[in-house]
Design a protein around this motif. Structure first.
Motif, PDB file in Angstrom:
ATOM      1  N   GLY A  39       0.798  -1.219   0.000  1.00  0.00           N
ATOM      2  CA  GLY A  39       0.000   0.000   0.000  1.00  0.00           C
ATOM      3  C   GLY A  39       0.825   1.261   0.000  1.00  0.00           C
ATOM      4  O   GLY A  39       0.330   2.342  -0.350  1.00  0.00           O
ATOM      5  N   ARG A  90      -4.462  -5.209  -8.813  1.00  0.00           N
ATOM      6  CA  ARG A  90      -4.825  -3.934  -8.181  1.00  0.00           C
ATOM      7  C   ARG A  90      -6.204  -4.056  -7.529  1.00  0.00           C
ATOM      8  O   ARG A  90      -7.159  -4.524  -8.150  1.00  0.00           O
ATOM      9  CB  ARG A  90      -4.820  -2.809  -9.201  1.00  0.00           C
ATOM     10  CG  ARG A  90      -3.427  -2.521  -9.761  1.00  0.00           C
ATOM     11  CD  ARG A  90      -3.425  -1.288 -10.657  1.00  0.00           C
ATOM     12  NE  ARG A  90      -2.112  -1.057 -11.228  1.00  0.00           N
ATOM     13  CZ  ARG A  90      -1.147  -0.357 -10.618  1.00  0.00           C
ATOM     14  NH1 ARG A  90      -1.381   0.165  -9.421  1.00  0.00           N
ATOM     15  NH2 ARG A  90       0.026  -0.195 -11.187  1.00  0.00           N
ATOM     16  N   LEU A  91      -6.303  -3.570  -6.297  1.00  0.00           N
ATOM     17  CA  LEU A  91      -7.552  -3.634  -5.538  1.00  0.00           C
ATOM     18  C   LEU A  91      -8.262  -2.274  -5.562  1.00  0.00           C
ATOM     19  O   LEU A  91      -7.621  -1.238  -5.775  1.00  0.00           O
ATOM     20  CB  LEU A  91      -7.279  -4.054  -4.083  1.00  0.00           C
ATOM     21  CG  LEU A  91      -6.577  -5.414  -3.937  1.00  0.00           C
ATOM     22  CD1 LEU A  91      -6.295  -5.708  -2.473  1.00  0.00           C
ATOM     23  CD2 LEU A  91      -7.420  -6.522  -4.550  1.00  0.00           C
ATOM     24  N   PRO A  92      -9.570  -2.271  -5.323  1.00  0.00           N
ATOM     25  CA  PRO A  92     -10.331  -0.995  -5.399  1.00  0.00           C
ATOM     26  C   PRO A  92      -9.858   0.056  -4.413  1.00  0.00           C
ATOM     27  O   PRO A  92     -10.037   1.256  -4.667  1.00  0.00           O
ATOM     28  CB  PRO A  92     -11.772  -1.435  -5.087  1.00  0.00           C
ATOM     29  CG  PRO A  92     -11.833  -2.881  -5.425  1.00  0.00           C
ATOM     30  CD  PRO A  92     -10.472  -3.429  -5.127  1.00  0.00           C
ATOM     31  N   ASP A  93      -9.284  -0.311  -3.297  1.00  0.00           N
ATOM     32  CA  ASP A  93      -8.882   0.685  -2.298  1.00  0.00           C
ATOM     33  C   ASP A  93      -7.528   1.300  -2.594  1.00  0.00           C
ATOM     34  O   ASP A  93      -6.999   2.063  -1.786  1.00  0.00           O
ATOM     35  CB  ASP A  93      -8.866   0.058  -0.906  1.00  0.00           C
ATOM     36  CG  ASP A  93      -7.904  -1.120  -0.832  1.00  0.00           C
ATOM     37  OD1 ASP A  93      -7.370  -1.520  -1.885  1.00  0.00           O
ATOM     38  OD2 ASP A  93      -7.709  -1.647   0.291  1.00  0.00           O
ATOM     39  N   GLY A  94      -6.913   0.976  -3.735  1.00  0.00           N
ATOM     40  CA  GLY A  94      -5.640   1.570  -4.123  1.00  0.00           C
ATOM     41  C   GLY A  94      -4.451   0.704  -3.838  1.00  0.00           C
ATOM     42  O   GLY A  94      -3.356   0.963  -4.344  1.00  0.00           O
ATOM     43  N   THR A  95      -4.626  -0.322  -3.006  1.00  0.00           N
ATOM     44  CA  THR A  95      -3.514  -1.228  -2.730  1.00  0.00           C
ATOM     45  C   THR A  95      -3.424  -2.273  -3.842  1.00  0.00           C
ATOM     46  O   THR A  95      -4.338  -2.431  -4.645  1.00  0.00           O
ATOM     47  CB  THR A  95      -3.708  -1.921  -1.372  1.00  0.00           C
ATOM     48  OG1 THR A  95      -4.898  -2.700  -1.430  1.00  0.00           O
ATOM     49  CG2 THR A  95      -3.816  -0.894  -0.260  1.00  0.00           C
TER      50      THR A  95
END
Length: 817
Positions: A39, A90-95
């Motif tokens: 992150g 890539r994940l929706p929360d930016g991580t």
């Protein structure tokens, strides 16, 4: 974290430049595949750089201080692992989630590579670390030992898949075997870093072997703990399970207290208690249950609370006191003025107790209006007897369990008020004051007054059973005192258990003495004054009692005295003179307390026709009662006004019937009442009035109106009347005579049967009054009607013209007096 064995060899030892990413509390080993969530911005940039410019290769190194968000070069270990990025998501929360594969060890030098750091992520120059050569025989022996330990570890650790154990067992190289096992061990990252930096494969494998044996022991202990807990755990009780796990862990580590020592301490306390054998055996059984229970279980808490309650009660511990009658009399007189009957009863009890070793505690019931000192004398009794004093208020109690407790089957069960009060005592023979026993009520939860029967019955309270304790407790040595304002609301069976002592109220002279001896010193002290600061004359104090208070007790009187003290304190503060003296007299009293709040009845200044003075008893003392009768032409209607109760209305009817029955003696025609209306009125119409003692007063006023003869203005009377004219006894004679004395009456007619009650009237009242006992109405009228003797009144020799005869005439002329 999952990992997979990687069998590839080391890369060449040449230097190369790769982006570096720091890890927190994670150590990457060669030949392992690890997923990580990334992150931090610098780490994401480093991964992107590795994918685009360095064939997905990146250098992973662990931070020495995990809490730092932006580590400096000196915050990173020197040895790390060159890894390859296998997958990135890539994940929706930016991580991003990245799957890394460890390739080989490498180290970097911050001094040599300082210029390659930029603001986002560092590019470092790496030097590959090769394993040192190892002795083949030693390696083979160590590898076999590690394989054996790994097999045992796989059996006790269900999280390690058998396929993984099988794959690792095929590795025969020391360095590769150590690197393959390390990711599966729960070891602090600092220890893993030490092993990562080892270049000697044998030492590295030895260290891993030591850690592996430690993990096997830990997992074995955990398994034993779980097996021990499993036999004690109930289904779906997660909290219970966790508590038992904690208990088992503490026991394994030797930190748990011995539960047997607690039970042993309770048994020692039990042996010291003076209990009967049956109760002692019951408690011993409860302690035995505690030995077999887990301290964290709910049942343990219930049983322990029950045992604690029993241990804290003063079983058969009685306070031995030396009774001194003279000292007790002195204490009672110091605390209270008057109240001779309660004092005499207490001294009698103490005298008997001094002669007899064991005597059951009496049950006294003080009945009287508020403020007469019922509770305070109970406290003085305890002080005079040198016993502990406990006060319980029963006002508003409507649940039987408040007296006898709840059964232990209820959640949150507790003993009743009686046991609660004994818990606060050191001895089993205190003085317990049950206040407001007449204010208890009954509803669906039971009748608390009936529950008191066992407590207050001298034949039953020796084996009182509280529902919570379920044991017999001896209450017979307790001195019970109950207080009540009115006996009518106390059930008959409960009254039968108690000795009733009435406290009717204080006379005006007694109130003045109480104010002088008790209330004034108390209020002067509470208001920060000195005795020299304020002085109240006797006449002013009597005026306060008469015109500023109307009560049986002294609470309002104390408030008026407090008001005088406040006024005095204000003057002293304003004048800034602490030696100032304020003298309160009858003349300046109105300036301090304001206008008079109450007024009392006084005798008429002259004798009037149809007006008689009676005496009434109220809860605030005696009062003078004026009765007025007027006759009007009419049809025999009788009107009674003044908000009179049913008893007084019936007394008026009885008085009229008596006069009609003796009309021939009075010189009246038999039908004299048919053409006149009779109006009977008692002033202060807003105040309800009732009671039989106004009977002779009503009859006298009616006879005066019928015969047109005035009633003596200086005469007052009280008594109940019958149809035959008999005068029956009444109550409250002392208060009524005080009212007559205060109202300046000279003569008082009382029933002959009440003559014995004159002993309770102070001599200061009797010496100013002429008391005439009467047995019938003939005697009453002969004394009350003015200017007529008995012979003239009842033998037809009078020269009067009854007004009743005048009203019968066709032409009515008002009589002249």
């Amino acid at each position: 974290m999952s990992s997979t064995i990687f069998e590839g060899g080391n890369e060449s030892a040449e230097k190369n430049i790769l982006p570096m990413m720091s890890l927190r509390e994670v150590v990457m080993f060669p030949r392992s595949i690890v997923p990580l969530f990334v992150g931090r911005e610098a780490s994401i940039k480093a991964i992107e750089e590795a994918i685009s410019e360095h064939d997905k290769k990146i250098f992973l190194v662990t931070q020495e201080f995990p809490e730092k968000e932006k580590p400096e070069p000196e915050d990173l270990f020197r040895v790390g692992t060159v890894s390859k990025i296998l997958q990135m998501l890539r994940l929706p929360d930016g991580t991003i989630k990245v799957l890394f594969e460890g390739l080989y060890r490498a180290q970097w030098d911050p001094q040599a590579d300082g210029k390659t750091f930029d603001d986002v992520f560092p590019l470092v120059s790496l030097e590959t670390i090769e394993d040192l050569p190892a002795d083949v025989n030693v390696t083979e022996a160590l590898v076999r030992s590690v394989h054996s330990a790994l097999e045992s570890f796989g059996k006790v650790n269900k999280k390690l898949a058998p396929e993984t154990v099988l794959a690792i067992s095929t590795i025969r190289t020391a360095g590769k075997l150590a690197d393959s096992i390390m990711p599966h061990l729960k070891v602090e990252f600092a220890k893993k870093q030490v092993i990562l930096e080892m270049t000697d494969p044998l030492k590295r494998l030895e260290a891993v072997y030591e850690l592996l044996l430690g993990e096997i022991e830990i997992v074995s202990i955990e398994k034993r703990v779980k097996n021990r807990v499993k036999g004690q755990m109930e289904k779906n009780q997660r909290e219970y399970y966790l508590n038992e796990q904690l208990k088992a862990i503490n026991k394994e580590m030797g930190r748990e207290d011995d539960p047997q020592s607690e039970a042993q301490a309770l048994e020692e306390q039990l042996d010291a208690k003076k209990m009967d054998d049956e109760s002692r055996e019951r408690v011993r059984k409860e302690i035995k249950k505690l030995r077999q229970m887990a301290p964290s279980s709910a049942e343990y808490t219930v049983v322990r609370n029950y045992v604690d309650w029993i241990m804290e009660l003063p079983w058969n511990d009685y306070k031995k006191v030396e009774l001194n009658i003279a000292e007790a009399r002195k204490i009672l007189d110091e605390d209270h003025y008057g109240l001779e009957k309660p004092k005499e009863r207490i001294l009698e009890y103490m005298a008997v107790q001094s002669l007899v070793e064991t005597i059951k505690g009496p049950i006294l019931c003080f009945v009287g209006p508020p403020g007469v000192g019922k509770t305070s004398i109970a406290r003085s009794i305890a002080r005079a007897m040198d016993r502990e004093f406990v006060r319980l208020s029963l006002g508003g109690v409507r649940d039987e369990a408040e007296i006898r407790g709840h059964r232990r089957t209820y959640v949150g069960a507790l003993p009743g008020k009686i046991i609660h009060s004994l818990r606060r005592c050191e001895y089993s023979n205190p003085v317990i004051c049950l206040d407001e026993v007449d204010k208890m009520s009954t509803d669906f939860r039971g009748d608390p007054s009936s529950a008191l029967l066992e407590v207050l019955d001298p034949e039953q309270n020796g084996t009182f059973s509280d529902h919570y304790l379920d044991l017999d407790y001896d209450l017979s040595k307790i001195f019970f005192i109950t207080t009540a304002n009115d006996l009518n609301s106390i059930p008959g069976p409960l009254q039968d258990r108690m000795e009733i002592i009435r406290l009717p109220g204080y006379l005006e002279t007694e109130k003045a003495q109480i104010a002088k001896k008790f209330l004034m010193p108390k209020q002067i002290s509470e208001h920060g004054l000195k005795t020299d600061n304020i002085a109240v004359s006797d006449s002013a104090m009597l005026e306060i009692v008469r015109t500023y208070t109307r009560e049986a007790g002294v609470r309002s009187l104390e408030r008026e005295i407090a008001k005088i003290c406040r006024k005095t304190a204000m003057k002293i503060v304003e004048a800034d003179d602490k030696a100032q003296n304020i003298h309160v007299t009858k003349n300046n009293l109105a300036k301090i307390l304001g206008v008079h709040k109450f007024s009392h009845g006084f005798s008429e200044e002259k004798s009037l026709i149809g007006v008689a003075t009676g005496l009434a008893y109220t809860q605030v003392g005696g009062e003078m009662l004026m009765v007025e009768v007027v006759l009007m032409p009419g049809k025999g209607k009788v009107v009674i006004t003044g908000k009179l109760g049913e008893v007084m209305q019936e007394s008026a009817q009885a008085a009229l019937s008596y006069i009609r029955s003796r009309s021939d003696l009075f010189g009246l025609k038999p039908n004299f009442h048919e053409k006149i209306d009779i109006h009977v009125h008692v002033p202060e119409g807003a105040t309800p009035k009732d009671g039989p003692s106004a009977g002779i007063t009503l009859c006298t006023a009616m006879a005066s109106a019928f015969l047109n003869v005035p009633v003596r203005h200086d005469l007052a009377m009280t008594g109940e009347i019958t149809l035959r004219g008999r005068v029956l006894p009444i109550g409250g004679l002392r208060e009524k005579l005080l009212a007559a004395h205060r109202g300046l009456s000279k003569v008082v007619l009382i029933p002959a049967e009440n003559e014995k009650d004159l002993k309770e009237v102070p001599d200061t009242i009797l010496k100013d009054l002429e008391i005439i006992p009467v047995e019938n109405m003939d005697q009453v009228l002969s004394h009350a009607l003015e200017s007529l003797t008995a012979e003239e009144l009842f033998r037809g020799k009078n020269n009067i013209t009854p007004i009743a005869l005048t009203l019968i005439k066709e032409e009515y002329q008002p009589p002249t007096h």
